[in-house]
Design a protein around this motif. Structure first.
Motif, PDB file in Angstrom:
ATOM      1  N   THR A  64       0.840  -1.196   0.000  1.00 56.97           N
ATOM      2  CA  THR A  64       0.000   0.000   0.000  1.00 56.97           C
ATOM      3  C   THR A  64       0.875   1.246   0.000  1.00 56.97           C
ATOM      4  OG1 THR A  64      -1.709  -1.189   1.235  1.00 56.97           O
ATOM      5  CG2 THR A  64      -1.800   1.209   1.337  1.00 56.97           C
ATOM      6  N   LEU A  65       0.422   2.284  -0.710  1.00 54.82           N
ATOM      7  CA  LEU A  65       1.061   3.600  -0.663  1.00 54.82           C
ATOM      8  C   LEU A  65       0.210   4.512   0.204  1.00 54.82           C
ATOM      9  CD1 LEU A  65       1.975   4.107  -4.422  1.00 54.82           C
ATOM     10  CD2 LEU A  65       3.507   3.486  -2.560  1.00 54.82           C
ATOM     11  N   VAL A  66       0.863   5.250   1.089  1.00 48.58           N
ATOM     12  CA  VAL A  66       0.177   6.234   1.925  1.00 48.58           C
ATOM     13  C   VAL A  66       0.748   7.601   1.563  1.00 48.58           C
ATOM     14  CG1 VAL A  66      -0.297   7.008   4.285  1.00 48.58           C
ATOM     15  CG2 VAL A  66      -0.183   4.551   3.776  1.00 48.58           C
ATOM     16  N   VAL A  67      -0.146   8.545   1.247  1.00 51.61           N
ATOM     17  CA  VAL A  67       0.255   9.868   0.774  1.00 51.61           C
ATOM     18  C   VAL A  67      -0.559  10.951   1.477  1.00 51.61           C
ATOM     19  CG1 VAL A  67       0.771   8.935  -1.523  1.00 51.61           C
ATOM     20  CG2 VAL A  67      -1.433  10.020  -1.127  1.00 51.61           C
ATOM     21  N   PRO A  68      -0.007  12.174   1.565  1.00 55.21           N
ATOM     22  CA  PRO A  68      -0.875  13.294   1.930  1.00 55.21           C
ATOM     23  C   PRO A  68      -1.887  13.493   0.806  1.00 55.21           C
ATOM     24  CG  PRO A  68       1.444  13.932   2.092  1.00 55.21           C
ATOM     25  CD  PRO A  68       1.383  12.604   1.407  1.00 55.21           C
ATOM     26  N   SER A  69      -3.103  13.858   1.129  1.00 58.11           N
ATOM     27  CA  SER A  69      -4.129  14.055   0.108  1.00 58.11           C
ATOM     28  C   SER A  69      -3.884  15.320  -0.715  1.00 58.11           C
ATOM     29  CB  SER A  69      -5.514  14.096   0.746  1.00 58.11           C
ATOM     30  OG  SER A  69      -5.791  12.847   1.357  1.00 58.11           O
ATOM     31  N   SER A  70      -3.106  16.249  -0.196  1.00 56.01           N
ATOM     32  CA  SER A  70      -2.681  17.444  -0.933  1.00 56.01           C
ATOM     33  C   SER A  70      -1.228  17.268  -1.341  1.00 56.01           C
ATOM     34  CB  SER A  70      -2.816  18.689  -0.062  1.00 56.01           C
ATOM     35  OG  SER A  70      -4.160  18.896   0.292  1.00 56.01           O
ATOM     36  N   HIS A  71      -0.786  18.069  -2.291  1.00 53.65           N
ATOM     37  CA  HIS A  71       0.570  17.903  -2.816  1.00 53.65           C
ATOM     38  C   HIS A  71       1.639  18.483  -1.892  1.00 53.65           C
ATOM     39  CE1 HIS A  71       3.602  17.043  -5.776  1.00 53.65           C
ATOM     40  NE2 HIS A  71       4.146  18.200  -5.446  1.00 53.65           N
ATOM     41  N   PHE A  72       2.571  17.629  -1.513  1.00 53.06           N
ATOM     42  CA  PHE A  72       3.808  18.007  -0.834  1.00 53.06           C
ATOM     43  C   PHE A  72       4.875  17.106  -1.434  1.00 53.06           C
ATOM     44  CE2 PHE A  72       0.403  18.954   2.141  1.00 53.06           C
ATOM     45  CZ  PHE A  72       0.640  20.306   2.354  1.00 53.06           C
ATOM     46  N   ALA A  73       5.990  17.674  -1.835  1.00 50.95           N
ATOM     47  CA  ALA A  73       7.001  16.933  -2.592  1.00 50.95           C
ATOM     48  C   ALA A  73       7.652  15.815  -1.793  1.00 50.95           C
ATOM     49  CB  ALA A  73       8.071  17.886  -3.127  1.00 50.95           C
ATOM     50  N   ASP A  74       7.959  16.061  -0.532  1.00 50.77           N
ATOM     51  CA  ASP A  74       8.671  15.066   0.270  1.00 50.77           C
ATOM     52  C   ASP A  74       8.539  15.418   1.747  1.00 50.77           C
ATOM     53  OD1 ASP A  74      10.536  17.168   0.692  1.00 50.77           O
ATOM     54  OD2 ASP A  74      11.771  16.493  -0.981  1.00 50.77           O
ATOM     55  N   LEU A  75       9.251  14.684   2.591  1.00 48.10           N
ATOM     56  CA  LEU A  75       9.205  14.935   4.042  1.00 48.10           C
ATOM     57  C   LEU A  75       9.536  16.375   4.380  1.00 48.10           C
ATOM     58  CD1 LEU A  75      11.100  11.800   5.405  1.00 48.10           C
ATOM     59  CD2 LEU A  75       8.750  12.423   5.950  1.00 48.10           C
TER      60      LEU A  75
END
Length: 135
Positions: free
Chosen positions: A37-48
């Motif tokens: 599974t991939l977990v992502v912020p729902s809005s765009h952020f490039a990286d940590l």
């Protein structure tokens, strides 16, 4: 911006494990293990480094929920949580994402897999994860 993960979140076209206003989880197109599974912020952020702490907190909390669920719903022996931050780390999509990969003693790969898992899970592992993460 042409971010593939933003497009998936906006279109709702992924195989969702969980969807939320701050963080979402979905199946990758080429999973390396059943239930990957991939977990992502729902809005765009490039990286940590680009992600506000409150968004990172909610994203990592979803990583933990998915990982816990892999151990119970998929009976995984362990879980790898992998992240690459920035182009120098071989980050393939410039949107913060965590690979949450269930592991079994007999899965046939090392900590950073180069192939596909040999482990078989009965039924549809993504559907099982989605159901269990939801509640």
């Amino acid at each position: 911006m042409n971010c593939v993960f933003c497009a998936l979140v906006e279109a709702g076209s992924a195989r969702w494990v969980a969807r939320g206003p701050v963080a979402s989880a979905f199946a990758p197109l080429a999973p390396i293990a059943p239930g990957h599974t991939l977990v992502v912020p729902s809005s765009h952020f490039a990286d940590l480094f680009d992600t506000p702490p409150e968004v990172l907190t909610e994203t990592v909390a979803l990583v933990r929920r998915v990982a816990d669920t892999m151990r119970s719903a998929l009976r995984a022996d362990g879980v790898n949580v992998l992240n690459a931050g920035g182009p120098g780390s071989e980050q393939s999509v410039p949107h913060l994402h965590f690979h949450v990969i269930p592991r079994w003693h007999d899965d046939g790969f090392s900590t950073w897999p180069t192939g596909r898992s040999q482990h078989q899970v009965q039924g549809d592992p993504i559907a099982r994860l989605a159901s269990a993460v939801a509640g």
